[in-house]
Design a protein around this motif. Structure first.
Motif, PDB file in Angstrom:
ATOM      1  N   PHE A  38      96.219  95.071 -29.447  1.00  0.00           N
ATOM      2  CA  PHE A  38      95.606  96.217 -28.544  1.00  0.00           C
ATOM      3  C   PHE A  38      96.070  97.709 -29.221  1.00  0.00           C
ATOM      4  O   PHE A  38      95.598  98.117 -28.526  1.00  0.00           O
ATOM      5  CB  PHE A  38      96.649  95.278 -27.276  1.00  0.00           C
ATOM      6  CG  PHE A  38      96.819  94.731 -26.324  1.00  0.00           C
ATOM      7  CD1 PHE A  38      95.736  94.954 -25.434  1.00  0.00           C
ATOM      8  CD2 PHE A  38      97.559  93.591 -26.438  1.00  0.00           C
ATOM      9  CE1 PHE A  38      95.777  93.203 -24.595  1.00  0.00           C
ATOM     10  CE2 PHE A  38      96.967  92.040 -25.320  1.00  0.00           C
ATOM     11  CZ  PHE A  38      96.168  92.338 -24.636  1.00  0.00           C
ATOM     12  N   ARG A  39      97.203  97.367 -29.977  1.00  0.00           N
ATOM     13  CA  ARG A  39      97.237  98.333 -30.605  1.00  0.00           C
ATOM     14  C   ARG A  39      97.090  99.076 -31.556  1.00  0.00           C
ATOM     15  O   ARG A  39      97.545  98.145 -32.691  1.00  0.00           O
ATOM     16  CB  ARG A  39      98.896  99.644 -29.929  1.00  0.00           C
ATOM     17  CG  ARG A  39      99.145  99.376 -28.841  1.00  0.00           C
ATOM     18  CD  ARG A  39     100.564  99.591 -28.160  1.00  0.00           C
ATOM     19  NE  ARG A  39     100.455 100.113 -26.934  1.00  0.00           N
ATOM     20  CZ  ARG A  39     100.207  98.440 -25.748  1.00  0.00           C
ATOM     21  NH1 ARG A  39     100.944  97.624 -26.502  1.00  0.00           N
ATOM     22  NH2 ARG A  39     100.822  98.166 -24.165  1.00  0.00           N
ATOM     23  N   HIS A 122     103.115  87.407 -19.034  1.00  0.00           N
ATOM     24  CA  HIS A 122     102.416  87.782 -18.871  1.00  0.00           C
ATOM     25  C   HIS A 122     100.946  87.613 -18.288  1.00  0.00           C
ATOM     26  O   HIS A 122     100.006  87.781 -18.157  1.00  0.00           O
ATOM     27  CB  HIS A 122     101.664  89.509 -19.532  1.00  0.00           C
ATOM     28  CG  HIS A 122     102.310  90.359 -20.040  1.00  0.00           C
ATOM     29  ND1 HIS A 122     102.548  91.553 -21.641  1.00  0.00           N
ATOM     30  CD2 HIS A 122     103.731  90.800 -18.794  1.00  0.00           C
ATOM     31  CE1 HIS A 122     103.116  92.137 -21.862  1.00  0.00           C
ATOM     32  NE2 HIS A 122     103.762  91.496 -20.490  1.00  0.00           N
ATOM     33  N   THR A 197     104.862  91.574 -32.188  1.00  0.00           N
ATOM     34  CA  THR A 197     104.717  92.097 -30.663  1.00  0.00           C
ATOM     35  C   THR A 197     105.090  94.054 -31.574  1.00  0.00           C
ATOM     36  O   THR A 197     106.257  94.164 -32.203  1.00  0.00           O
ATOM     37  CB  THR A 197     105.672  92.436 -30.120  1.00  0.00           C
ATOM     38  OG1 THR A 197     105.559  93.084 -28.995  1.00  0.00           O
ATOM     39  CG2 THR A 197     106.750  92.241 -30.161  1.00  0.00           C
ATOM     40  N   SER A 198     104.490  94.608 -30.758  1.00  0.00           N
ATOM     41  CA  SER A 198     104.832  96.265 -30.911  1.00  0.00           C
ATOM     42  C   SER A 198     106.367  97.025 -30.218  1.00  0.00           C
ATOM     43  O   SER A 198     106.843  97.579 -30.213  1.00  0.00           O
ATOM     44  CB  SER A 198     103.770  97.288 -30.509  1.00  0.00           C
ATOM     45  OG  SER A 198     103.281  97.012 -29.376  1.00  0.00           O
TER      46      SER A 198
HETATM   47  P1  OAD Z   1     100.344  95.681 -29.705  1.00  0.00           P
HETATM   48  O1  OAD Z   1      98.889  95.293 -30.236  1.00  0.00           O
HETATM   49  O2  OAD Z   1     100.732  96.753 -28.555  1.00  0.00           O
HETATM   50  O3  OAD Z   1     101.146  95.308 -30.847  1.00  0.00           O
HETATM   51  C1  OAD Z   1     100.664  94.006 -32.138  1.00  0.00           C
HETATM   52  C2  OAD Z   1     101.778  94.189 -33.272  1.00  0.00           C
HETATM   53  O4  OAD Z   1     101.669  93.264 -34.132  1.00  0.00           O
HETATM   54  C3  OAD Z   1     101.200  95.270 -33.869  1.00  0.00           C
HETATM   55  O5  OAD Z   1     103.035  96.009 -33.894  1.00  0.00           O
HETATM   56  C4  OAD Z   1     100.812  94.665 -34.933  1.00  0.00           C
HETATM   57  O6  OAD Z   1     101.846  95.670 -36.261  1.00  0.00           O
HETATM   58  C5  OAD Z   1     101.807  93.485 -35.323  1.00  0.00           C
HETATM   59  N1  OAD Z   1     100.893  93.105 -36.034  1.00  0.00           N
HETATM   60  C6  OAD Z   1      99.410  93.054 -36.391  1.00  0.00           C
HETATM   61  N2  OAD Z   1      99.135  91.624 -36.634  1.00  0.00           N
HETATM   62  C7  OAD Z   1     100.340  91.082 -37.331  1.00  0.00           C
HETATM   63  C8  OAD Z   1     100.004  89.594 -37.905  1.00  0.00           C
HETATM   64  N3  OAD Z   1      98.938  89.217 -38.134  1.00  0.00           N
HETATM   65  N4  OAD Z   1     101.264  89.235 -38.037  1.00  0.00           N
HETATM   66  C9  OAD Z   1     102.373  89.727 -37.653  1.00  0.00           C
HETATM   67  N5  OAD Z   1     102.647  91.480 -36.531  1.00  0.00           N
HETATM   68  C10 OAD Z   1     101.226  91.429 -36.573  1.00  0.00           C
HETATM   69  O7  OAD Z   1     100.713  94.074 -28.878  1.00  0.00           O
HETATM   70  P2  OAD Z   1     101.983  93.966 -27.814  1.00  0.00           P
HETATM   71  O8  OAD Z   1     103.106  93.522 -28.217  1.00  0.00           O
HETATM   72  O9  OAD Z   1     102.007  91.832 -27.390  1.00  0.00           O
HETATM   73  O10 OAD Z   1      99.713  93.825 -21.831  1.00  0.00           O
HETATM   74  O11 OAD Z   1     101.230  94.225 -26.715  1.00  0.00           O
HETATM   75  C11 OAD Z   1     102.279  93.953 -25.517  1.00  0.00           C
HETATM   76  C12 OAD Z   1     101.516  93.942 -24.342  1.00  0.00           C
HETATM   77  O12 OAD Z   1     100.460  95.020 -24.181  1.00  0.00           O
HETATM   78  C13 OAD Z   1     100.402  92.858 -24.283  1.00  0.00           C
HETATM   79  O13 OAD Z   1     100.685  91.570 -23.396  1.00  0.00           O
HETATM   80  C14 OAD Z   1      99.436  93.443 -23.359  1.00  0.00           C
HETATM   81  C15 OAD Z   1      98.906  95.312 -24.570  1.00  0.00           C
HETATM   82  O14 OAD Z   1      98.319  95.796 -23.435  1.00  0.00           O
HETATM   83  C16 OAD Z   1      98.835  93.650 -20.652  1.00  0.00           C
HETATM   84  O15 OAD Z   1      97.810  93.590 -20.810  1.00  0.00           O
HETATM   85  C17 OAD Z   1     100.287  93.731 -20.064  1.00  0.00           C
END
Ligand code: OAD
Length: 258
Positions: A38-39, A122, A197-198
């Protein structure tokens, strides 16, 4: 090259003695399955605005646009395959007397990799839910049925309510039982892993602090630092598909009777 995780002796002793483990996963764990995060650079929320797609207000205002977006994501997720990170986590229930896998992901790749039980904070995009009576049905069935979710006509439940993805949108409560279970497990665990997760979305991100307060060993798997990295006893700064299998092997080694 196969990654090796070496646990420092004191950490290895604590991990070897752990009885209650919790893993929290986020979008990064599915990144190597080809699903976007997402981010960050290239993230979904860079291209799209969450308030236009992932809120009840957006669905009320522009149901067609929201349905199309989720239908496209459903297609991508259904076509994706679990990766080495999902497969490694499927081995964790055998490693601890008590284990809970908690995910923010809606793709069900953990279940498809063989994890027997997953707490979905979620919700899931593999199911549709009636916004009125709460009935559920497989999303694929709804997409295939007449009056598809990509149709102009909004698909309706027999009660007259609108079908929507069975996911949690911004501004909505998390499923009560799921977050209660996750919080109880985090508050009483002795090993907590946060992977991919971020840790920016609450209450999910708050699980890490709960585990810390409980005195758990905290391990973070993420190529980037997060706001919770300082709480970690061990940071594995790389891809989940590499580091989770290596961490799993290290834990299996330090917990094996030999
Ligand atoms: P984010 O997109 O916020 O964070 C993803 C994280 O994964 C980041 O910190 C990256 O550095 C890391 N990352 C990227 N590639 C990776 C890899 N190959 N291995 C390990 N880490 C990696 O996603 P979430 O934390 O899941 O909610 O976001 C939380 C919530 O925000 C989601 O469930 C969604 C979103 O808005 C809703 O839609 C309600």
């Amino acid at each position: 090259m196969t990654e090796i995780v070496a646990l420092a002796p004191r950490l290895a002793r604590r991990v070897a003695a752990a009885r209650r483990a919790v893993v929290l996963t986020g979008a990064g764990v599915s990144e190597e399955s080809g699903l976007g995060t997402f981010r960050g650079p290239g993230g979904l929320w860079e291209e799209f605005r969450p308030e236009e797609l992932a809120t009840p207000e957006a669905f009320a205002r522009r149901p067609r646009r929201v349905r199309d977006w989720y239908a496209a994501r459903h297609r991508t997720m259904a076509a994706a395959a679990p990766n080495a990170a999902h497969r490694a986590l499927a081995r964790w229930p055998a490693l601890f007397p008590s284990f809970l896998l908690v995910t923010q992901n809606i793709d069900q790749l953990h279940q498809r990799a063989g994890s027997p039980e997953v707490v979905e904070l979620h919700g899931t995009l593999m199911a549709a839910r009636c916004g009125s009576c709460g009935a559920r049905r497989p999303m694929a069935e709804l997409i295939l049925a007449g009056g598809t979710i990509e149709d102009e006509r909004p698909p309706r439940c027999s009660c007259g309510g609108l079908w929507r993805p069975d996911v949690v949108w911004f501004g909505e409560e998390l499923p009560g039982e799921a977050i209660d279970r996750a919080q109880r497990a985090a508050a009483s665990c002795d090993l907590f892993v946060s992977a991919g997760t971020s840790a920016t979305v609450f209450p999910a991100a708050g699980l890490i602090a709960l585990a810390r307060q409980a005195g758990a060993v905290i391990i973070e798997v993420n190529p980037e630092a997060t706001a919770f990295s300082d709480l970690a006893d061990l940071r594995l700064p790389g891809a989940a598909g590499t580091h989770l299998p290596a961490l799993t092997a290290a834990i299996e080694a330090c917990r094996s009777p030999g």
